[in-house]
Design a protein around this motif. Structure first.
Motif, PDB file in Angstrom:
ATOM      1  N   GLU A 163      10.541   6.831   8.512  1.00  0.00           N
ATOM      2  CA  GLU A 163       9.137   7.196   8.119  1.00  0.00           C
ATOM      3  C   GLU A 163       9.433   8.883   7.217  1.00  0.00           C
ATOM      4  O   GLU A 163       9.920   9.349   8.041  1.00  0.00           O
ATOM      5  N   GLY A 203       4.233   5.828   2.382  1.00  0.00           N
ATOM      6  CA  GLY A 203       5.030   4.897   1.424  1.00  0.00           C
ATOM      7  C   GLY A 203       4.703   4.594   2.599  1.00  0.00           C
ATOM      8  O   GLY A 203       4.235   3.455   3.320  1.00  0.00           O
ATOM      9  N   ASP A 204       6.314   3.227   2.665  1.00  0.00           N
ATOM     10  CA  ASP A 204       6.800   2.084   4.093  1.00  0.00           C
ATOM     11  C   ASP A 204       7.780   2.929   4.882  1.00  0.00           C
ATOM     12  O   ASP A 204       8.064   4.405   5.018  1.00  0.00           O
ATOM     13  N   ILE A 205       7.789   1.757   5.194  1.00  0.00           N
ATOM     14  CA  ILE A 205       8.963   2.032   6.917  1.00  0.00           C
ATOM     15  C   ILE A 205      10.435   1.680   6.306  1.00  0.00           C
ATOM     16  O   ILE A 205      10.535   0.611   5.158  1.00  0.00           O
ATOM     17  N   TYR A 206      11.482   2.880   6.225  1.00  0.00           N
ATOM     18  CA  TYR A 206      12.222   2.467   5.254  1.00  0.00           C
ATOM     19  C   TYR A 206      13.659   2.160   6.410  1.00  0.00           C
ATOM     20  O   TYR A 206      13.246   2.359   7.887  1.00  0.00           O
ATOM     21  N   ARG A 224      14.483  -0.097   1.667  1.00  0.00           N
ATOM     22  CA  ARG A 224      13.698  -1.612   3.058  1.00  0.00           C
ATOM     23  C   ARG A 224      14.405  -2.493   3.228  1.00  0.00           C
ATOM     24  O   ARG A 224      15.634  -3.095   3.198  1.00  0.00           O
ATOM     25  N   GLU A 275      16.192  -5.463   1.313  1.00  0.00           N
ATOM     26  CA  GLU A 275      15.623  -5.373   0.192  1.00  0.00           C
ATOM     27  C   GLU A 275      17.194  -4.277  -0.775  1.00  0.00           C
ATOM     28  O   GLU A 275      17.627  -3.966   0.369  1.00  0.00           O
ATOM     29  N   GLY A 299       6.029   8.079  -3.070  1.00  0.00           N
ATOM     30  CA  GLY A 299       6.417   6.265  -2.294  1.00  0.00           C
ATOM     31  C   GLY A 299       6.636   5.130  -3.214  1.00  0.00           C
ATOM     32  O   GLY A 299       6.363   3.872  -3.197  1.00  0.00           O
ATOM     33  N   ASN A 300       6.071   5.484  -4.234  1.00  0.00           N
ATOM     34  CA  ASN A 300       6.347   4.970  -5.398  1.00  0.00           C
ATOM     35  C   ASN A 300       7.009   4.519  -6.260  1.00  0.00           C
ATOM     36  O   ASN A 300       7.945   5.209  -6.151  1.00  0.00           O
TER      37      ASN A 300
END
Length: 265
Positions: free
Chosen positions: A40, A52-55, A70, A73, A82-83
């Motif tokens: 995170e 943002g996301d979970i990486y 991610r 991906e 997170g963009n």
């Protein structure tokens, strides 16, 4: 309670006993914490709210954007919110944090590995016959040829050779201004030379690294660690077990007798 928090360089508590996993060092106002399904991202502005996301993987924000991956991906470059600013084709398997405006990237095509750079604007650059190893503050690229790894080159932005260093040693370490490099002799002692080949500090040190401001972290014969300038004048006596580079003129240090860490300015 086995929880981790954050404090600033003056010892002021920012977050107390909040995280189950150890947070990373804060870089440019951002830090990361391991979570159940990945990593995170957090900002010091709101240190308890993930961004943002979970990486699956992410590296420090040494610039305003950083590479992140991610699950399932490819490599994408994200900002502090997170963009996604741009992404790399799927043949790219690695991207470093940004140093001096560039991230070092690796791609594999037809089982052939190539190492180049990508700029903050997403401009990808590879130099024919060369693999990029580092990017220096003066705009030079440290490189080697695939068929001649005993020679290190300094290239300009167009791929022209500025300097050629004939030295059989892996991972030459260059100063931030590109004027000096650390080398290791046959007895595994470390010394300092200019890129023109002039000896600056003879090889007698048990380890040597550049600090961000161009001084040298060095180890003495007893494996104690201190800091000196490029003239060999000692700034910090070698009395530490570890000295780690930090920001704003501060270093993280520890002594062997207690194993605790502190800050040194």
């Amino acid at each position: 309670n086995d929880k981790w928090g954050l404090m600033d360089a003056k010892g002021k508590i920012i977050v107390e006993n909040e995280f189950s996993e150890q947070p990373t060092t804060v870089v440019n106002g951002m830090f990361f914490v391991g979570a159940d399904k990945g990593i995170e991202m957090y900002s010091l502005d709101k240190p308890l709210t993930p961004v943002g996301d979970i990486y699956k993987d992410i590296v420090p924000f040494t610039a305003d954007i950083t590479p992140a991956v991610r699950e399932d991906e490819g490599i994408k470059f994200i900002d502090k919110q997170g963009n996604v600013k741009f992404e790399l084709p799927l043949e790219f398997i690695y991207a470093s944090n940004f140093e001096n405006g560039y991230s070092i990237v690796t791609k594999v095509v037809d089982e052939e590995l190539s190492i180049g750079v990508v700029s903050l604007k997403g401009e990808i650059k590879f130099f024919k016959k060369y693999n990029i190893l580092d990017v220096l503050a003066d705009g030079s690229f440290v490189a080697e040829k695939e068929d001649d790894e005993d020679v290190t080159y300094l290239l300009d932005i167009e791929g022209n050779v500025k300097t050629k260093i004939n030295y059989d040693c892996e991972d030459l370490i260059f100063s931030p201004d590109g004027k000096y490099y650390i080398y290791m002799d046959e007895d595994e002692n470390f010394g300092l030379r200019s890129v023109s080949g002039e000896s600056v500090l003879r090889a007698k040190y048990n380890g040597m690294f550049f600090t961000d401001d161009g001084n040298l972290i060095f180890g003495d014969e007893d494996e104690n660690i201190g800091i000196m300038n490029l003239k060999g004048e000692v700034i910090v006596k070698p009395r530490y077990q570890e000295i780690l580079g930090y920001h704003d003129g501060l270093f993280i240090v520890s002594k062997e007798e207690d194993g605790n860490f502190g800050l040194l300015n």
